[in-house]
Design a protein around this motif. Structure first.
Motif: not given
Length: 227
Positions: A9-14
């Motif tokens: 999963v990706q949230v922003g740059a994470t």
């Protein structure tokens, strides 16, 4: 890591890798890590343009890869934040403080290199993101390092607090956290770090009791494992 970690999963740059079925926990972790990344002090944030993390497939795999006790909550290995399996992370109540600490590890390793002693790596990662007490004098650095790897969480917790207080003492002698951060931009090797001047003393003289052996254990935070 095992090929079992087949989704992300990706949230922003994470980005957080995880096992199938753990998307909810991975999303919670990704959000916490991204908030932690964005909350870093401005002079630190540039070192962490992105965060990569993974939920381990088992407690055994987590401990084997990080070299940390099975009861540890997270560790940084080769530029990635590694967590225990989703079933363990799902029971963690305060991911905020944990992820701030781990993201600060990423920044410190990127900025200063892998040669710093464990007590300083752990303590300064906390000092970068949390106010707190400052040690009034030097510690037994050898004993402190050993306690940071204790299996018993309560012993580790006290050791982390002492390491943070000791790092704040070093920062104070350097002229503040940001001033110490700038000094670390030289990416000192272990010997250079211990000999780094702070006023009329060295880091070793400010940090460690005179009775401590001259050679301190210095596990690499970019190898197996900063917690």
């Amino acid at each position: 890591m095992s090929a079992v970690l087949a989704a992300e999963v990706q949230v922003g740059a994470t980005v957080v890798r995880h096992e199938e079925g753990a998307e909810g926990v991975a999303t919670r972790v990704a959000r916490a890590l991204e908030r932690a990344r964005q909350s870093l002090p401005p002079f630190v944030r540039t070192e962490v343009p992105e965060v990569r993390a993974a939920l381990s497939e088992s407690v055994e795999a987590f401990s084997a890869r990080t070299g940390l006790p099975r009861t540890a909550a997270a560790g940084v290995v080769e530029g990635e934040v590694l967590f225990p399996p989703a079933r363990v992370v799902d029971r963690m109540e305060d991911l905020g403080a944990l992820t701030k600490h781990e993201v600060a590890h990423l920044a410190l390793i990127s900025h200063a290199g892998p040669a710093l002693p464990r007590w300083f790596v752990e303590g300064f990662a906390t000092a970068l993101v949390e106010p707190g007490p400052t040690a009034s004098g030097p510690e037994d650095c050898r004993a402190l390092t050993a306690e940071l790897l204790e299996v018993r969480p309560e012993v580790r917790e006290r050791a982390y607090a002492r390491a943070a207080a000791l790092a704040r003492r070093i920062a104070r002698e350097a002229g503040g956290v940001e001033a110490l951060w700038e000094q670390l931009s030289t990416r000192p090797d272990t010997r250079a770090f211990w000999r780094m001047p702070l006023g009329d003393k060295t880091v070793r003289e400010h940090a460690c009791e005179a009775s401590s052996p001259k050679r301190q254990p210095t596990p690499s935070p970019s190898g197996r494992g900063s917690g």
